[in-house]
Design an enzyme around this catalytic site. Structure first.
Site, PDB file in Angstrom:
ATOM      1  N   ASP A  48       0.827  -1.211   0.000  1.00  0.00           N
ATOM      2  CA  ASP A  48       0.000   0.000   0.000  1.00  0.00           C
ATOM      3  C   ASP A  48       0.860   1.259   0.000  1.00  0.00           C
ATOM      4  OD1 ASP A  48      -2.452  -1.349  -0.044  1.00  0.00           O
ATOM      5  OD2 ASP A  48      -2.391  -1.663   2.104  1.00  0.00           O
ATOM      6  N   ASN A 182     -21.447 -13.203   8.705  1.00  0.00           N
ATOM      7  CA  ASN A 182     -20.783 -14.398   8.189  1.00  0.00           C
ATOM      8  C   ASN A 182     -20.017 -14.135   6.894  1.00  0.00           C
ATOM      9  OD1 ASN A 182     -21.862 -16.106  10.233  1.00  0.00           O
ATOM     10  ND2 ASN A 182     -23.820 -16.100   9.159  1.00  0.00           N
ATOM     11  N   GLU A 233     -11.450  -2.220  -2.667  1.00  0.00           N
ATOM     12  CA  GLU A 233     -10.709  -1.431  -1.687  1.00  0.00           C
ATOM     13  C   GLU A 233      -9.642  -0.580  -2.384  1.00  0.00           C
ATOM     14  OE1 GLU A 233      -8.951  -4.340   0.937  1.00  0.00           O
ATOM     15  OE2 GLU A 233      -7.202  -4.630  -0.365  1.00  0.00           O
ATOM     16  N   ARG A 332       4.654  -8.560  -0.231  1.00  0.00           N
ATOM     17  CA  ARG A 332       4.327  -7.512  -1.195  1.00  0.00           C
ATOM     18  C   ARG A 332       5.381  -6.410  -1.115  1.00  0.00           C
ATOM     19  NH1 ARG A 332      -1.702  -6.107   0.566  1.00  0.00           N
ATOM     20  NH2 ARG A 332      -0.705  -6.398   2.598  1.00  0.00           N
TER      21      ARG A 332
END
Length: 369
Positions: A48, A182, A233, A332
């Protein structure tokens, strides 16, 4: 004797030739290092990633979980040697854990870093922003301006990103329509802002995970999260070359999987950005894995110019393994590549470049002496 002298002369010439070639090779290697770079920018990790270019310097940050780090450099491709500083260490337990997706912005002459944090339970993630009024974000102190209340239910939120358009400040983020039971569904929201830490409108949902490529949560090896998680996202604002089309890129599917990819929303620059009907979604991902090149899960964008402003570069993260491995260090890492423009002036992102491929440094990058 003549034969011996001739042999010695030949050997001396050969030594001088080899020596010159070695020197020239060294110079060529140095030149290559000065003018090219390879991905990843940081081998040890950095998900990110976000960067901003201001007054000849790049200010870079990425996710570090328990604090916020800021890097300063004139060469975005040489983060290893960049000046760095820990600019924020949370003291309140309510927002001291899981500091995700920090993003640095300069708004009305002040520096802001937006991020998400929680109390140790990721279900309690909320948006926060810190402010620094120093001209140099590496100096002065960042102060908490408070959480950003995104809805009356004090719902979950991550990956805040701001942008300005026609004099208004907007916030983009990923949030839940309702609390998880859930199944978890992350959607992209937008709202107008009153100031850099307060919303001035209700949140408006502009994208939810609906296509198959937005709803992947099981890895090829069968590993998975404890329950289904459908993901939109990491929204990031951009625009066409003529600024007539506004773009929101976002990440889709689970970040722990190779299927993590990038989707795109577009809106006319003259439309009402708080009207969901203004936003059109691409039916296919616009940036995704390249298994043959061992590039998996590329996403989480940031755009920066070259130092001379003639080029635009895409900063993103990706991994060289198909999926994350529990207990292993962050796999990452940040990567950078130049984008182009198509015949309609829309960004051409291309495909993620393999690790280790030499690429020209951004135009205008200072050459180290």
């Amino acid at each position: 004797m003549k034969t011996m002298k001739t042999k010695l002369s030949f050997l001396l010439s050969l030594v001088l030739l080899v020596s010159c070639n070695l020197k020239n090779t060294g110079k060529q290697d140095d030149t290559a290092r000065d003018t090219t770079y390879t991905n990843p920018l940081l081998a040890e990790g950095g998900s990110d990633a976000s960067a901003l270019y201001h007054n000849g310097k790049y200010y870079y940050t990425h996710e570090t979980e328990s604090h916020i780090m800021l890097w300063e450099t004139t060469d975005i491709t040489d983060l290893t040697h960049a000046k760095s500083k820990k600019v924020w260490i949370p003291k309140d337990p309510m927002h001291s854990r899981h500091l995700w997706d920090p993003e640095i912005r300069l708004i009305n002459g002040k520096w802001y870093i937006y991020f998400a944090a929680d109390d140790g339970n990721t279900d309690n993630h909320q948006l926060y922003v810190i402010e620094n009024d120093s001209p140099d974000p590496m100096e002065g102190e960042f102060q908490l301006r408070g959480p950003i209340v995104t809805n009356s239910g004090w719902n979950w939120g991550i990956h805040p990103a701001t942008f300005e358009h026609k004099g208004d400040l907007y916030l983009l983020w990923s949030g839940w329509p309702s609390r998880r039971i859930n199944t978890e569904t992350q959607c992209i929201y937008i709202a107008r802002m009153k100031d850099p830490w307060t919303l001035d409108s209700e949140r408006v949902l502009i994208s939810r995970p609906e296509y198959e490529w937005e709803r992947q949560w099981v890895n090829p090896d069968g590993s998975r999260t404890a329950y289904p998680i459908y993901v939109n996202e990491a929204p990031q604002f951009f625009h066409s070359k003529d600024n007539k089309t506004l773009i929101v890129y976002y990440a889709a599917s689970g970040c722990w999987s190779p299927f993590y990819c990038t989707g795109m929303l577009t809106a006319d620059a003259d439309s009402d950005l708080l009207n969901p009907a203004s936003w059109k979604k691409s039916e296919v991902p616009v940036f995704q894995q390249e298994p043959k090149e061992r590039v998996y899960g590329p996403g989480s964008f940031s755009f920066v110019p070259s130092p001379d402003s003639t080029e635009v570069y895409l900063l993103y993260h990706a991994r060289s393994l198909p999926n994350s491995v529990t207990g292993e260090p962050e796999s990452r890492n940040p990567r950078l590549q130049k984008i182009g423009w198509d015949a309609n002036g829309m960004p051409e992102l291309g495909k993620p470049v393999p690790v280790g491929v030499p690429l020209p440094k951004p135009s205008g990058t200072p050459i180290k002496k």
